[in-house]
Every structure is written in structure tokens, then in C-alpha cells.
Design a protein around this motif. Structure first.
Motif, short mmCIF file in Angstrom:
data_model
loop_
_atom_site.label_atom_id
_atom_site.label_comp_id
_atom_site.label_asym_id
_atom_site.label_seq_id
_atom_site.Cartn_x
_atom_site.Cartn_y
_atom_site.Cartn_z
N LEU A 1 9.56 -12.06 18.46
CA LEU A 1 10.34 -12.13 17.21
C LEU A 1 11.83 -12.30 17.47
O LEU A 1 12.52 -13.06 16.79
CB LEU A 1 10.14 -10.83 16.44
N PHE B 1 8.24 -12.39 5.27
CA PHE B 1 9.58 -12.09 4.76
C PHE B 1 10.65 -12.69 5.70
O PHE B 1 11.61 -13.32 5.25
CB PHE B 1 9.72 -10.56 4.65
N ARG C 1 -2.63 1.10 10.29
CA ARG C 1 -1.45 0.78 9.50
C ARG C 1 -0.44 1.92 9.56
O ARG C 1 0.76 1.72 9.71
CB ARG C 1 -1.82 0.49 8.05
N MET D 1 0.82 -1.20 0.00
CA MET D 1 0.00 0.00 0.00
C MET D 1 0.85 1.25 0.00
O MET D 1 1.93 1.27 0.56
CB MET D 1 -0.86 0.02 1.25
C1 HEM Z 1 11.92 -7.60 12.30
C2 HEM Z 1 10.70 -7.16 12.44
C3 HEM Z 1 9.82 -6.64 11.34
C4 HEM Z 1 10.05 -6.46 10.00
C5 HEM Z 1 11.30 -6.77 9.21
C6 HEM Z 1 8.84 -5.92 9.43
C7 HEM Z 1 8.68 -5.57 8.12
C8 HEM Z 1 7.53 -5.08 7.55
C9 HEM Z 1 7.39 -4.64 6.19
C10 HEM Z 1 8.48 -4.68 5.14
C11 HEM Z 1 6.12 -4.25 6.03
C12 HEM Z 1 5.51 -3.65 4.76
C13 HEM Z 1 4.79 -4.70 4.02
C14 HEM Z 1 4.03 -4.11 2.88
O1 HEM Z 1 3.31 -3.13 3.05
O2 HEM Z 1 4.18 -4.66 1.80
C15 HEM Z 1 5.45 -4.43 7.27
C16 HEM Z 1 4.13 -4.17 7.47
C17 HEM Z 1 3.52 -4.26 8.68
N1 HEM Z 1 4.09 -4.63 9.88
FE1 HEM Z 1 5.99 -5.16 10.17
N2 HEM Z 1 7.90 -5.79 10.40
C18 HEM Z 1 8.46 -6.22 11.58
C19 HEM Z 1 7.87 -6.26 12.80
C20 HEM Z 1 6.58 -5.90 13.05
C21 HEM Z 1 5.94 -5.96 14.34
C22 HEM Z 1 6.62 -6.40 15.65
C23 HEM Z 1 4.65 -5.56 14.16
C24 HEM Z 1 3.56 -5.46 15.16
C25 HEM Z 1 3.23 -6.42 15.95
C26 HEM Z 1 4.48 -5.25 12.76
C27 HEM Z 1 3.30 -4.81 12.18
C28 HEM Z 1 3.13 -4.55 10.84
C29 HEM Z 1 1.88 -4.14 10.23
C30 HEM Z 1 0.55 -3.97 10.93
C31 HEM Z 1 2.13 -3.97 8.89
C32 HEM Z 1 1.11 -3.52 7.81
C33 HEM Z 1 0.60 -4.73 7.08
C34 HEM Z 1 -0.33 -4.36 5.94
O3 HEM Z 1 -0.17 -3.33 5.33
O4 HEM Z 1 -1.22 -5.17 5.66
N3 HEM Z 1 5.66 -5.47 12.11
N4 HEM Z 1 6.33 -4.94 8.20
#
Ligand code: HEM
Length: 308
Positions: A301, A236, A106, A2
Motif C-alpha cells: 500500500l 476508499f 474482522r 458493521m
Molecule cells: C491506509 C491503509 C488502510 C485504511 C485507510 C483502511 C481503512 C479501513 C476502513 C475505514 C475500514 C472499515 C470499513 C467498514 O467497515 O466500513 C477497513 C476495514 C477493513 N480493513 Fe482496512 N484500511 C487500511 C489498511 C488495511 C490493511 C493493510 C489490511 C489488511 C491487509 C486491512 C484490512 C481490513 C479488513 C479485513 C477490514 C474489514 C472489512 C469488512 O468489514 O468487511 N486494512 N479498513
């Protein structure tokens, strides 16, 4: 992926849970003639300077839909302020609000990523950035076991549905507990010892159970983050770990029955529907809980890269 919602408003926010008034909120402002007044009456304060040059506003104001009504002959200075009629309409806007509450969640979540985790992230990298993680089977098993504890809890909370809105999140196709059970079975078959759930998983599980009974918006925040994070960054991470320590084997945890984007889309709709019933205060409470969600899930994690 998005598009980043901050672009939608052309604003950069430091506190995403705070109201934002940008061009969109000013759309309904009207120009009133008269003595210069401090712009207190403008809802939350606008970014428009209180004194404006009407000659330009009469043209650009119309073009921008500002509803300029000042006499064109006058050269007096005028004050831009929201009229009482339009003040109600010119409510504070929140990043993502136009697209629905999920987009607001988001927006807040993406800002809480570290810069190395996502290009939308704003936090500085952890002491051990993800690129330096050295996963071990032992650590990964702890992560999977604690994750299962969290998904077991989430999935039993929505089954039990102590609050009617949770019923909408039964059988979404995003459930992970059974998939994780299969993966752990596979690891056991390979001769690995499956650990008991650790403190990180059990503490989070307890917290979720309590929250689900006492604070629906905050629980929904965790629900969104747990399932959507796993479908994004989680996937990922799973792929990287599999390449590093599992000969590329794709675990069930990262497989969904059906098209993932459709499953997410349906849940998104229901999340938006549930949040429509909330007051702004409840929505803000939910957004604020995102930090806790990151704290609890982040700990789990990080187990991936632990060995003891
Ligand atoms: C090493 C840890 C993490 C990495 C590498 C990571 C990486 C990413 C990336 C690259 C995205 C974008 C994906 C996209 O829009 O295509 C994303 C989205 C997201 N991440 Fe993380 N993330 C991590 C940890 C977390 C944690 C701990 C949470 C919360 C519990 C979280 C919540 C989210 C949410 C809610 C989105 C949006 C998903 C969506 O647009 O549907 N992330 N993350």
C-alpha cells in the motif's frame, strides 16, 4: 459498516487472540454454598468477585440468568464458581465468536488499523499518516503491479486447491487479477511505462504460496484480509488517489460484477464454514497471522506514495 464487535461484549481487549470471559461466559455459572474457595475452578477466571452478596444475586442473578440456587434464608457468604457441569459450557468466548469466525478475524484486523485509518483502529499513526500521502502515478503503478502479483498468486492457489477447502473460494466474483490487467493496459495506452513487480509483491507472493501448502488457517487469514481490505479501506484509498492524480477516473480494480455486499456475504459464509472444522488452536493461529497480513499488504500500500 458493521458495528464494532467489542461493544457486543462490553469489553476492551488488548490481545484479541486471547480468550475472553465476560458476562456471556458467566451466564451458566452457578452459585454454590460452602466455604470460600479461590475461584480457580472458574473457567479462565471470571470478572465476578468470588464473594457475592446473595441477597442481591438471588434477584439480579435470576434476572441476569445466572441460575442462582442458594437458600434465600441464609446470610452466609457464598462463592460463585462454575460448576463442573457448567464449566464445559462456559467455554472461553472470543470477540465476534457468536457471529462466526469471520467476525473474529474482522475484530482482530480492525484493531490493527492505525487510528487515522479507521475509527476502530488502535495503533498509533505511521510516520506518514494516510492524510499526508502524496501519491504519484509512478508509485501508484508500482502498487497496482505488486497488487496484481498478489492477486495472481491468490487466484492460482485457489484454482490449484492444494487443500480441498480452497475450492470454495474459486470464482467468488471478488477476483482482482483480470481487472488489474485491464487497468495496467489502460495505463500503458496512456504512454506510461509499466514496471516489473517489485520486492514487496514478489516476497508476499512467495510467502503466500508456501503458506497455502503448509498452513491452511494462516493462508485463509491472508485470503480474508486481502479481499476484504480491498473492498473496504482499499476502495476508499482508490477513490482518493483517483481524485488526486487520475482526474477522478475509476479503475476496474474498484469495480465488481454484481452486488459487492452479496459477493462478500457468500465468501463470508464459506469462510465461516471452513473455520468450523478448525480447532481453537487453529483458529488462534489464523487470527495471529493477521499481523503478517497487515505487514505484507501495508508495504504494498505504501508504494502508492513513493516516487523512486
Ligand atoms: C491506509 C491503509 C488502510 C485504511 C485507510 C483502511 C481503512 C479501513 C476502513 C475505514 C475500514 C472499515 C470499513 C467498514 O467497515 O466500513 C477497513 C476495514 C477493513 N480493513 Fe482496512 N484500511 C487500511 C489498511 C488495511 C490493511 C493493510 C489490511 C489488511 C491487509 C486491512 C484490512 C481490513 C479488513 C479485513 C477490514 C474489514 C472489512 C469488512 O468489514 O468487511 N486494512 N479498513
Amino acid at each position: 459498516m458493521m458495528a464494532m464487535t467489542v461493544g457486543e461484549f462490553g469489553l476492551s481487549l488488548k490481545n484479541a487472540a486471547a480468550p475472553v470471559v465476560g458476562a456471556a461466559a458467566c451466564e451458566k455459572s452457578s452459585i454454590q454454598s460452602g466455604p470460600s474457595k479461590a475461584p480457580h475452578s472458574v473457567h479462565f477466571g471470571t470478572r465476578i468477585s468470588p464473594r457475592v452478596d446473595l441477597r442481591s444475586l438471588n434477584f439480579f442473578g435470576r434476572v441476569l440468568g445466572l441460575g442462582v440456587e442458594a437458600p434465600s434464608t441464609s446470610s452466609n457468604s457464598f462463592v460463585v464458581r462454575a460448576s463442573s457441569a457448567s464449566a464445559e459450557k462456559a467455554k472461553a468466548r472470543y470477540p465476534g465468536e457468536k457471529k462466526g469466525f469471520v467476525e473474529e478475524m474482522r475484530f482482530v484486523a480492525m484493531k490493527l488499523h492505525t487510528k487515522d485509518q479507521s475509527k476502530e483502529g488502535e495503533k498509533e499513526s505511521d510516520a506518514q499518516p494516510i492524510g499526508q500521502w502524496e501519491p504519484t502515478i509512478e508509485g501508484y503503478l508500482k502498487f497496482l503491479v505488486d497488487s496484481k502479483r498478489v492477486y495472481d498468486t491468490m487466484e492460482s492457489i485457489v484454482q490449484k486447491a492444494s487443500h480441498p477447502s480452497y475450492e470454495l473460494f474459486r470464482n467468488t466474483g471478488l477476483e482482482r487479477a483480470e481487472k488489474l490487467a485491464k487497468d495496467l493496459e489502460w495505463f500503458a495506452e496512456q504512454g506510461h511505462v509499466i514496471p516489473e513487480p517489485g520486492t514487496d509483491g514478489t516476497t508476499y507472493s512467495k510467502y503466500l504460496t508456501e503458506l497455502s501448502e503448509t498452513d491452511v488457517p494462516s493462508f485463509i487469514c491472508h485470503f480474508y484480509n486481502v479481499y476484504f481490505a480491498h473492498s473496504a479501506g482499499g476502495k476508499f484509498i482508490g477513490k482518493k488517489v483517483a481524485e488526486m492524480i487520475l482526474d477522478g477516473r475509476e479503475l476496474e480494480f474498484y469495480k465488481w460484477d454484481g452486488e459487492l455486499s452479496q459477493l462478500l456475504g457468500a465468501v463470508k459464509e464459506n469462510l465461516n464454514k471452513v473455520a468450523e472444522e478448525w480447532t481453537r488452536e487453529e483458529k488462534n493461529k489464523c487470527l495471529k497471522e493477521t499481523e503478517n497480513s497487515f505487514k505484507y499488504s501495508g508495504k504494498i500500500l505504501r508504494l502508492i506514495a513513493t516516487s523512486k
